[in-house]
Design a protein around this motif. Structure first.
Motif, PDB file in Angstrom:
ATOM      1  N   ALA A 211     -41.889 -23.759  39.661  1.00  0.00           N
ATOM      2  CA  ALA A 211     -40.673 -24.531  39.391  1.00  0.00           C
ATOM      3  C   ALA A 211     -39.660 -23.689  38.631  1.00  0.00           C
ATOM      4  N   LEU A 212     -38.399 -23.704  39.113  1.00  0.00           N
ATOM      5  CA  LEU A 212     -37.294 -23.083  38.365  1.00  0.00           C
ATOM      6  C   LEU A 212     -36.828 -24.111  37.337  1.00  0.00           C
ATOM      7  N   VAL A 213     -36.985 -23.790  36.056  1.00  0.00           N
ATOM      8  CA  VAL A 213     -36.790 -24.810  35.010  1.00  0.00           C
ATOM      9  C   VAL A 213     -35.561 -24.568  34.143  1.00  0.00           C
ATOM     10  N   GLY A 214     -34.805 -23.498  34.412  1.00  0.00           N
ATOM     11  CA  GLY A 214     -33.607 -23.272  33.609  1.00  0.00           C
ATOM     12  C   GLY A 214     -33.034 -21.897  33.864  1.00  0.00           C
ATOM     13  N   GLY A 215     -31.986 -21.572  33.124  1.00  0.00           N
ATOM     14  CA  GLY A 215     -31.378 -20.262  33.285  1.00  0.00           C
ATOM     15  C   GLY A 215     -30.007 -20.205  32.663  1.00  0.00           C
ATOM     16  N   ASP A 216     -29.225 -19.241  33.139  1.00  0.00           N
ATOM     17  CA  ASP A 216     -27.870 -19.067  32.639  1.00  0.00           C
ATOM     18  C   ASP A 216     -27.048 -18.463  33.769  1.00  0.00           C
ATOM     19  N   THR A 217     -25.779 -18.812  33.856  1.00  0.00           N
ATOM     20  CA  THR A 217     -24.915 -18.326  34.935  1.00  0.00           C
ATOM     21  C   THR A 217     -23.633 -17.777  34.319  1.00  0.00           C
ATOM     22  N   THR A 218     -23.353 -16.510  34.595  1.00  0.00           N
ATOM     23  CA  THR A 218     -22.194 -15.860  33.976  1.00  0.00           C
ATOM     24  C   THR A 218     -21.469 -14.987  35.003  1.00  0.00           C
TER      25      THR A 218
ATOM     26  N   SER B 118     -17.024 -24.030  40.367  1.00  0.00           N
ATOM     27  CA  SER B 118     -17.256 -23.954  38.920  1.00  0.00           C
ATOM     28  C   SER B 118     -18.697 -23.496  38.665  1.00  0.00           C
ATOM     29  N   GLU B 119     -18.935 -23.085  37.417  1.00  0.00           N
ATOM     30  CA  GLU B 119     -20.288 -22.701  37.009  1.00  0.00           C
ATOM     31  C   GLU B 119     -21.272 -23.837  37.295  1.00  0.00           C
ATOM     32  N   PHE B 120     -20.835 -25.087  37.070  1.00  0.00           N
ATOM     33  CA  PHE B 120     -21.747 -26.219  37.228  1.00  0.00           C
ATOM     34  C   PHE B 120     -22.055 -26.508  38.677  1.00  0.00           C
ATOM     35  N   GLU B 121     -21.076 -26.257  39.568  1.00  0.00           N
ATOM     36  CA  GLU B 121     -21.346 -26.404  40.999  1.00  0.00           C
ATOM     37  C   GLU B 121     -22.363 -25.355  41.459  1.00  0.00           C
ATOM     38  N   LEU B 122     -22.222 -24.135  40.944  1.00  0.00           N
ATOM     39  CA  LEU B 122     -23.186 -23.081  41.300  1.00  0.00           C
ATOM     40  C   LEU B 122     -24.583 -23.456  40.825  1.00  0.00           C
ATOM     41  N   ILE B 123     -24.685 -23.940  39.587  1.00  0.00           N
ATOM     42  CA  ILE B 123     -25.996 -24.335  39.049  1.00  0.00           C
ATOM     43  C   ILE B 123     -26.604 -25.441  39.910  1.00  0.00           C
ATOM     44  N   ASP B 124     -25.739 -26.346  40.383  1.00  0.00           N
ATOM     45  CA  ASP B 124     -26.234 -27.448  41.209  1.00  0.00           C
ATOM     46  C   ASP B 124     -26.789 -26.951  42.545  1.00  0.00           C
ATOM     47  N   ILE B 125     -26.132 -25.946  43.127  1.00  0.00           N
ATOM     48  CA  ILE B 125     -26.644 -25.355  44.380  1.00  0.00           C
ATOM     49  C   ILE B 125     -28.034 -24.768  44.123  1.00  0.00           C
ATOM     50  N   ILE B 126     -28.141 -24.005  43.035  1.00  0.00           N
ATOM     51  CA  ILE B 126     -29.427 -23.373  42.721  1.00  0.00           C
ATOM     52  C   ILE B 126     -30.494 -24.454  42.489  1.00  0.00           C
ATOM     53  N   ARG B 127     -30.136 -25.471  41.720  1.00  0.00           N
ATOM     54  CA  ARG B 127     -31.100 -26.524  41.368  1.00  0.00           C
ATOM     55  C   ARG B 127     -31.600 -27.241  42.617  1.00  0.00           C
TER      56      ARG B 127
ATOM     57  N   THR C 264     -37.363 -18.952  34.803  1.00  0.00           N
ATOM     58  CA  THR C 264     -35.957 -19.142  34.466  1.00  0.00           C
ATOM     59  C   THR C 264     -35.168 -17.994  35.100  1.00  0.00           C
ATOM     60  N   LEU C 265     -33.881 -18.242  35.339  1.00  0.00           N
ATOM     61  CA  LEU C 265     -33.053 -17.308  36.092  1.00  0.00           C
ATOM     62  C   LEU C 265     -31.710 -17.106  35.398  1.00  0.00           C
ATOM     63  N   ALA C 266     -31.440 -15.875  34.958  1.00  0.00           N
ATOM     64  CA  ALA C 266     -30.117 -15.545  34.406  1.00  0.00           C
ATOM     65  C   ALA C 266     -29.363 -14.748  35.459  1.00  0.00           C
ATOM     66  N   LEU C 267     -28.308 -15.366  35.973  1.00  0.00           N
ATOM     67  CA  LEU C 267     -27.585 -14.807  37.115  1.00  0.00           C
ATOM     68  C   LEU C 267     -26.182 -14.406  36.676  1.00  0.00           C
ATOM     69  N   THR C 268     -25.824 -13.124  36.868  1.00  0.00           N
ATOM     70  CA  THR C 268     -24.459 -12.668  36.601  1.00  0.00           C
ATOM     71  C   THR C 268     -23.825 -12.269  37.927  1.00  0.00           C
TER      72      THR C 268
ATOM     73  N   GLY D  87     -36.681 -30.275  33.147  1.00  0.00           N
ATOM     74  CA  GLY D  87     -36.278 -29.034  33.816  1.00  0.00           C
ATOM     75  C   GLY D  87     -34.808 -28.726  33.608  1.00  0.00           C
ATOM     76  N   ILE D  88     -34.130 -28.254  34.689  1.00  0.00           N
ATOM     77  CA  ILE D  88     -32.713 -27.883  34.601  1.00  0.00           C
ATOM     78  C   ILE D  88     -31.870 -29.108  34.233  1.00  0.00           C
ATOM     79  N   GLY D  89     -30.918 -28.944  33.324  1.00  0.00           N
ATOM     80  CA  GLY D  89     -29.974 -30.019  33.037  1.00  0.00           C
ATOM     81  C   GLY D  89     -29.755 -30.301  31.570  1.00  0.00           C
ATOM     82  N   ASP D  90     -30.716 -30.020  30.726  1.00  0.00           N
ATOM     83  CA  ASP D  90     -30.519 -30.229  29.285  1.00  0.00           C
ATOM     84  C   ASP D  90     -30.284 -28.864  28.635  1.00  0.00           C
ATOM     85  N   ASP D  91     -30.341 -28.800  27.320  1.00  0.00           N
ATOM     86  CA  ASP D  91     -30.103 -27.529  26.635  1.00  0.00           C
ATOM     87  C   ASP D  91     -31.284 -26.574  26.781  1.00  0.00           C
ATOM     88  N   ALA D  92     -32.454 -27.119  27.050  1.00  0.00           N
ATOM     89  CA  ALA D  92     -33.651 -26.288  27.225  1.00  0.00           C
ATOM     90  C   ALA D  92     -34.680 -27.068  28.039  1.00  0.00           C
TER      91      ALA D  92
END
Ligand code: ADP
Ligand code: MG
Length: 319
Positions: free
Chosen positions: A115-122, A2-11, A85-89, A24-29
């Protein structure tokens, strides 16, 4: 996956603790604290598969490079990196690819305690957008616009290696050690962050060489309202590039080839010697390649002072 599993690997791969990351990563911003008396310096770059790197590039190299090209922009501003921040497609949710990508990204991030503090995964065609954030003391950033007539022009490291590596990859022949070195320069560029800090408050103008020396020096000239003369015989050359290419091809790679991520800067003659000494001590020296002149545009000359022009066969003497 899932998208959330991928985000967890990155985090988990990119976990680097910083006191100034309130959230950092995990909230809306993310919530970040900028140090007092400093300005935030922000830059974004996108890498698209098949455009900014060959489709055969390893995931770990893509991870490294997507951060490196952004850190290079901060280096050119004289900024200290802090966050990204990292936007990954991704075309498919591939765990092994994301793990390798994250390893490459994190190995460079760790060097700068970034520190990687957020992003988007699509989902979609492979594309990576990184935004980096850094600091400079108030009004101390290096700009493109400060070059003055009489300044010397310098570049860090060596030129043409990444473009040489790309050409060798396209030819796909046998690889000796010096060819591997050039391909490594293409896949794992070193952002000149420490050198940007040495230049801050001392260089008059600065840019990172991402599109090729002539193009990027052209940006300094346009922003500063000056021109430049570049001595083609003074361009810093790696032994690997020298081994792989003849003179004309080498010159054209060094003047026009992109992806080196060295810093090109101008400084007054008076401080040049001291600055070069400090840069060498910082781990990457610089070479004088030209000077700033009144007449607009970038002109290439040789050691004898004769004009050199580009032709279909490469760079040669003006006949
Ligand atoms: P939202 O729906 O609110 O945009 P997301 O589900 O996209 O939230 O993201 C959840 C959290 O994970 C956010 O904190 C976001 O910043 C982070 N995140 C998402 N994708 C990435 C990524 N590729 N790299 C780092 N952090 C990411
Ligand atoms: Mg989102």
């Amino acid at each position: 996956m899932s998208e959330f599993e991928l985000i967890d690997i990155i985090r988990t791969h990119c976990a680097i603790a910083r006191d100034d990351v309130r959230l950092g990563i995990g909230d809306d911003a993310a919530i970040l604290t900028v140090p007092a008396n400093h300005q935030l310096v922000v830059s974004t770059d996108t890498l698209v598969s098949g455009v900014h790197f060959p489709e055969t590039t390893q995931a770990a190299d893509i991870g490294w490079k997507s951060l490196a090209v952004n850190l290079s922009d901060l280096a050119a501003m004289g900024a200290t990196p802090a966050w990204a921040t990292l936007a990954l497609t991704l075309p498919v949710p591939d765990r092994r690819w994301v793990e390798a990508f994250s390893d490459g990204f994190a190995s460079l991030a760790r060097e700068f305690k970034l520190a990687l503090v957020g992003g988007d995964t699509t989902q979609g065609p492979l594309s990576i957008t990184v935004t980096v954030h850094g600091f400079v003391p108030n009004d101390a950033a290096l700009l493109r616009s400060g070059a003055r007539v009489g300044d010397f022009v310098f570049v860090t490291g060596t030129l043409g290696d990444a473009a040489g590596g790309l050409r060798l990859m396209a030819e796909d022949g046998q690889r000796d050690d010096s060819m591997k070195e050039l391909v490594q320069r293409l896949n794992r560029p070193t952002p000149r962050v420490a050198q940007g800090l040495v230049l801050r408050g001392r260089a008059r103008s600065c840019i990172d060489v991402s599109d090729g020396l002539l193009a990027d020096l052209g940006h300094i000239c346009a922003a500063s309202g000056v021109g430049c003369e570049v001595d083609v015989d003074a361009l810093p050359t790696s032994s690997a590039l020298n081994a792989g290419f003849g003179r004309e091809e080498r010159r054209s790679l060094q003047l026009g080839g992109g992806d080196d991520y060295e810093l090109c800067f101008t400084a007054s003659e008076e401080i040049a010697a001291e600055l070069l000494g400090d840069l060498a001590r910082s781990g990457c020296g610089a070479t004088r390649v030209g000077r700033v002149v009144e007449r607009s545009g970038v002109r290439v000359i040789d050691a004898a002072g004769d004009a050199v022009v580009v032709s279909s066969r490469g760079w040669e003497h003006f006949a």
